[in-house]
Design a protein around this motif. Structure first.
Motif, PDB file in Angstrom:
ATOM      1  N   ARG A  27       5.258  -8.031  -0.608  1.00 29.74           N
ATOM      2  CA  ARG A  27       4.892  -7.611  -1.960  1.00 29.74           C
ATOM      3  C   ARG A  27       4.385  -8.834  -2.721  1.00 29.74           C
ATOM      4  O   ARG A  27       5.126  -9.572  -3.341  1.00 29.74           O
ATOM      5  CB  ARG A  27       6.117  -7.027  -2.666  1.00 29.74           C
ATOM      6  N   ALA A  28       3.087  -9.064  -2.610  1.00 28.52           N
ATOM      7  CA  ALA A  28       2.495 -10.263  -3.208  1.00 28.52           C
ATOM      8  C   ALA A  28       0.988 -10.210  -3.012  1.00 28.52           C
ATOM      9  O   ALA A  28       0.464  -9.368  -2.281  1.00 28.52           O
ATOM     10  CB  ALA A  28       3.063 -11.529  -2.561  1.00 28.52           C
ATOM     11  N   ASP A  29       0.292 -11.131  -3.689  1.00 33.10           N
ATOM     12  CA  ASP A  29      -1.124 -11.330  -3.400  1.00 33.10           C
ATOM     13  C   ASP A  29      -1.253 -11.939  -2.008  1.00 33.10           C
ATOM     14  O   ASP A  29      -0.283 -12.414  -1.412  1.00 33.10           O
ATOM     15  CB  ASP A  29      -1.759 -12.263  -4.435  1.00 33.10           C
ATOM     16  N   ASP A  30      -2.468 -11.938  -1.479  1.00 31.90           N
ATOM     17  CA  ASP A  30      -2.680 -12.576  -0.181  1.00 31.90           C
ATOM     18  C   ASP A  30      -2.214 -14.022  -0.233  1.00 31.90           C
ATOM     19  O   ASP A  30      -2.455 -14.748  -1.205  1.00 31.90           O
ATOM     20  CB  ASP A  30      -4.157 -12.518   0.205  1.00 31.90           C
TER      21      ASP A  30
ATOM     22  N   ARG B 135      -5.999  -8.630   5.620  1.00 29.73           N
ATOM     23  CA  ARG B 135      -6.942  -8.196   4.597  1.00 29.73           C
ATOM     24  C   ARG B 135      -8.221  -9.034   4.641  1.00 29.73           C
ATOM     25  O   ARG B 135      -9.301  -8.561   4.293  1.00 29.73           O
ATOM     26  CB  ARG B 135      -6.311  -8.273   3.209  1.00 29.73           C
TER      27      ARG B 135
ATOM     28  N   ASP C 109      -2.494  -0.913   0.734  1.00 29.55           N
ATOM     29  CA  ASP C 109      -1.917  -1.112  -0.599  1.00 29.55           C
ATOM     30  C   ASP C 109      -2.400  -2.442  -1.166  1.00 29.55           C
ATOM     31  O   ASP C 109      -2.139  -3.508  -0.593  1.00 29.55           O
ATOM     32  CB  ASP C 109      -0.386  -1.107  -0.500  1.00 29.55           C
ATOM     33  N   GLU C 110      -3.105  -2.395  -2.291  1.00 35.76           N
ATOM     34  CA  GLU C 110      -3.656  -3.622  -2.876  1.00 35.76           C
ATOM     35  C   GLU C 110      -2.572  -4.569  -3.380  1.00 35.76           C
ATOM     36  O   GLU C 110      -2.836  -5.753  -3.589  1.00 35.76           O
ATOM     37  CB  GLU C 110      -4.599  -3.266  -4.034  1.00 35.76           C
ATOM     38  N   THR C 111      -1.376  -4.082  -3.579  1.00 38.18           N
ATOM     39  CA  THR C 111      -0.289  -4.936  -4.080  1.00 38.18           C
ATOM     40  C   THR C 111       0.522  -5.554  -2.951  1.00 38.18           C
ATOM     41  O   THR C 111       1.487  -6.277  -3.200  1.00 38.18           O
ATOM     42  CB  THR C 111       0.648  -4.126  -4.982  1.00 38.18           C
ATOM     43  N   VAL C 112       0.139  -5.264  -1.723  1.00 40.92           N
ATOM     44  CA  VAL C 112       0.894  -5.747  -0.559  1.00 40.92           C
ATOM     45  C   VAL C 112      -0.010  -6.595   0.335  1.00 40.92           C
ATOM     46  O   VAL C 112      -1.129  -6.189   0.647  1.00 40.92           O
ATOM     47  CB  VAL C 112       1.472  -4.568   0.251  1.00 40.92           C
TER      48      VAL C 112
ATOM     49  N   ASN D  93      10.431 -10.833  -1.134  1.00 44.26           N
ATOM     50  CA  ASN D  93       9.163 -10.108  -1.223  1.00 44.26           C
ATOM     51  C   ASN D  93       8.746  -9.451   0.090  1.00 44.26           C
ATOM     52  O   ASN D  93       7.775  -8.690   0.119  1.00 44.26           O
ATOM     53  CB  ASN D  93       8.051 -11.044  -1.686  1.00 44.26           C
TER      54      ASN D  93
END
Length: 540
Positions: A330-333, A356, A365-368, A409
């Motif tokens: 659960r984070a940005d890349d 990604r 999921d853009e948030t993962v 995370n």
């Protein structure tokens, strides 16, 4: 964690009590080589039956695994070839699903990123004044007192860069990948692998830049420009091989038997073959005029009947395996690279993929963020045998240790094991392969070896495809008009130059691949060889 699953392709060969169906060609393995052969053969009107021991996925090491909507590669596969014929085939099988992606790979060491291939001046700058001073002192010592009897990878690299830089940027990662000490690897491999990097040139270049005397720095690096972008199927390389399988089935001339492993391959006494494979519903028996094998040479030799004289040679062939732990975070890349190399002896992970960055569609999921930690091992050793939950916990701890993520995370993970990922080039492999090859070619002209493991050669995906393409031409011609062993011998780096830079195969069959075609496919896929025991004794 949930199991990784999928669907099986039904088949009509499951009843071993029935008469064996006759096909033109039986194919062992549904990887890039096997599926390329199957597609081209059915396109030419020949019937094929393909056996694949995986119950779920085709594509072999080039498959794309899906877990809870997340997709990930087994090692990462850029779609690039200098052969126009290979490029055309990719476009024919998967015409509408390629995307163009930026190419980026770096080294990660003690919280900092370093360019890959390594740029010497940047590396010294990132290491800081004190450590750079030690590196330069170590380098100076190596220049004044070099090892005069260079036998190993370690000898050669220390002579070039000094012990300090060698230990930081070469020793740890190399030993992780290949599972052997650097002082036991051949110096020839180091000379091939590490090209054009001059530490002294980098220092002089840096001084000139600081004085404004050099507006076009080379950073001590004299290598050909690498690709800045590459093509990639939008949902991973498995799209290509799923499409190839579907076209084979749609042709009405081919079957794909999933979950079937080769049990025995026996000549029928008339130049053809009788193949038995074990599957979830019993044994499948297939009669065929020709057999194409991408199975590991060691496994094929053990299942041929009668056993070839060189079967003992084949049993000496070895392989390096690896596994991927894919973590959802659960984070940005964590980084923009396609992958990063981990040069840190305190962790076992060797390389980390950022899925990604391969394609946004790999991660729903853009948030993962979804990353794959790659561990190089041998089948059956401690890492390979760890439970999946323990591997996910290990990967999480190592990401935290590297300072890339907070453990809280990490919200899930999955494990994929890949056996026989790399053929091992030890001191005797070449003689074993040559003995097996020559016996099979002499005794069994309708048995054809293709692909990375089928030929025990460190092939790229396009090399594997080309061995299959040439084999199909041989089958159609009724004789070995092309030498498939010419593919992937020696040439420039695979990812330098232009895609599709050479033409298709010559119209008139010849005994070997044309020079430009061989060069186009012969990227340098260096694999370290062990120093022969006599050389190690001499060095001692």
């Amino acid at each position: 964690m949930t199991a990784i699953g999928g669907t099986r392709v039904s088949n009509s060969f499951s009843n071993s009590g029935a008469a064996a169906p006759q096909v033109d060609v039986a194919i062992i393995g549904a990887g890039p080589a096997g599926l390329t052969a199957g597609y081209l053969l059915t396109k030419a009107g020949l019937s094929v039956a393909i056996i694949e021991k995986d119950e779920t996925y085709v594509g072999g090491i080039s498959r794309t695994v899906e877990h809870e909507g997340y997709r990930f590669d087994i090692g990462g596969h850029r779609f690039f070839s200098k052969s126009q014929q290979v490029v055309d085939l990719w476009n024919e099988i998967l015409p509408d699903d390629f995307i163009q992606r930026p190419r980026m790979s770096r080294i990660y060491y003690e919280g900092k990123f370093y360019s890959y291939p390594l740029r010497a001046f940047e590396a010294l700058w990132n290491l800081g004044i004190w450590r750079s001073t030690l590196c330069m002192a170590s380098f100076a010592k190596a220049q004044v007192f070099p090892n005069r009897q260079v036998k190993s990878f370690e000898d050669w690299t220390v002579n070039q860069f000094g012990w300090k830089l060698y230990s930081i940027f070469f020793k740890t990662y190399t030993e992780k990948v290949w599972g052997m000490p650097c002082d036991e690897m051949s110096a020839d491999w180091a000379a091939q692998r590490i090209k054009g990097l001059s530490l002294w040139g980098a220092v002089v270049d840096g001084l000139k830049r600081s004085l404004g005397l050099n507006k076009r720095p080379n950073d001590g690096q004299e290598v050909k420009t690498l690709l800045e972008t590459f093509r990639y199927p939008r949902q991973g390389p498995g799209m290509m091989w799923d499409a190839a399988r579907d076209k084979i089935l749609a042709s009405g001339k081919g079957e794909v038997l999933m979950g079937h492993a080769l049990k025995q391959l026996a000549g029928d006494g008339q130049g053809g073959w009788r193949m038995t494979a074990t599957g979830p519903d019993g044994e499948a028996v297939i009669a065929a005029r020709h057999v194409i094998s991408s199975a590991p040479m060691r496994e094929l030799a053990a299942r041929l009947h009668p056993l070839p004289d060189t079967s003992l040679n084949a049993q000496e062939l070895r392989y390096r395996d690896f596994l991927t732990v894919a973590l959802k975070i659960r984070a940005d890349d964590l980084f923009p690279d396609n992958w990063i190399y981990i040069h840190d002896s305190k962790v076992k992970v060797g390389r980390i993929q950022n899925f990604r960055s391969w394609s946004p569609e790999m991660v729903p999921d853009e948030t993962v963020a979804c990353v794959g930690l790659e561990y190089f091992c041998f089948e059956g050793d401690g890492l390979w045998s760890m439970a999946d939950d323990d591997l996910v916990a290990l990967a999480t701890r190592e990401l935290v240790q590297l300072g890339l993520v907070s453990a809280s995370n990490v919200i899930g993970g999955a494990v994929v094991r890949q056996e026989k990922a790399y053929p091992v080039y030890d001191a005797d492999y070449a003689s074993h392969v040559a003995a097996m090859r020559h016996e099979l070619e002499a005794l069994y002209p309708t048995l054809h070896l293709v692909g990375r493991n089928g030929m025990h050669r460190y092939n790229n995906q396009d090399h594997a495809m080309m061995t299959a393409m040439l084999t199909v031409e041989n089958i159609k011609a009724g004789e070995r008009v092309y030498d498939t062993w010419c593919v992937n011998e020696d040439a420039e780096y695979h990812e330098a130059g232009d895609e599709g830079a050479t033409s298709v195969l010559p119209a008139s069959p010849r005994r070997e691949v044309s020079d430009d075609q061989a060069a186009a496919l012969a990227s340098v896929r260096e694999v370290p060889e062990r120093i022969a025991p006599a050389k190690r004794r001499d060095a001692a």
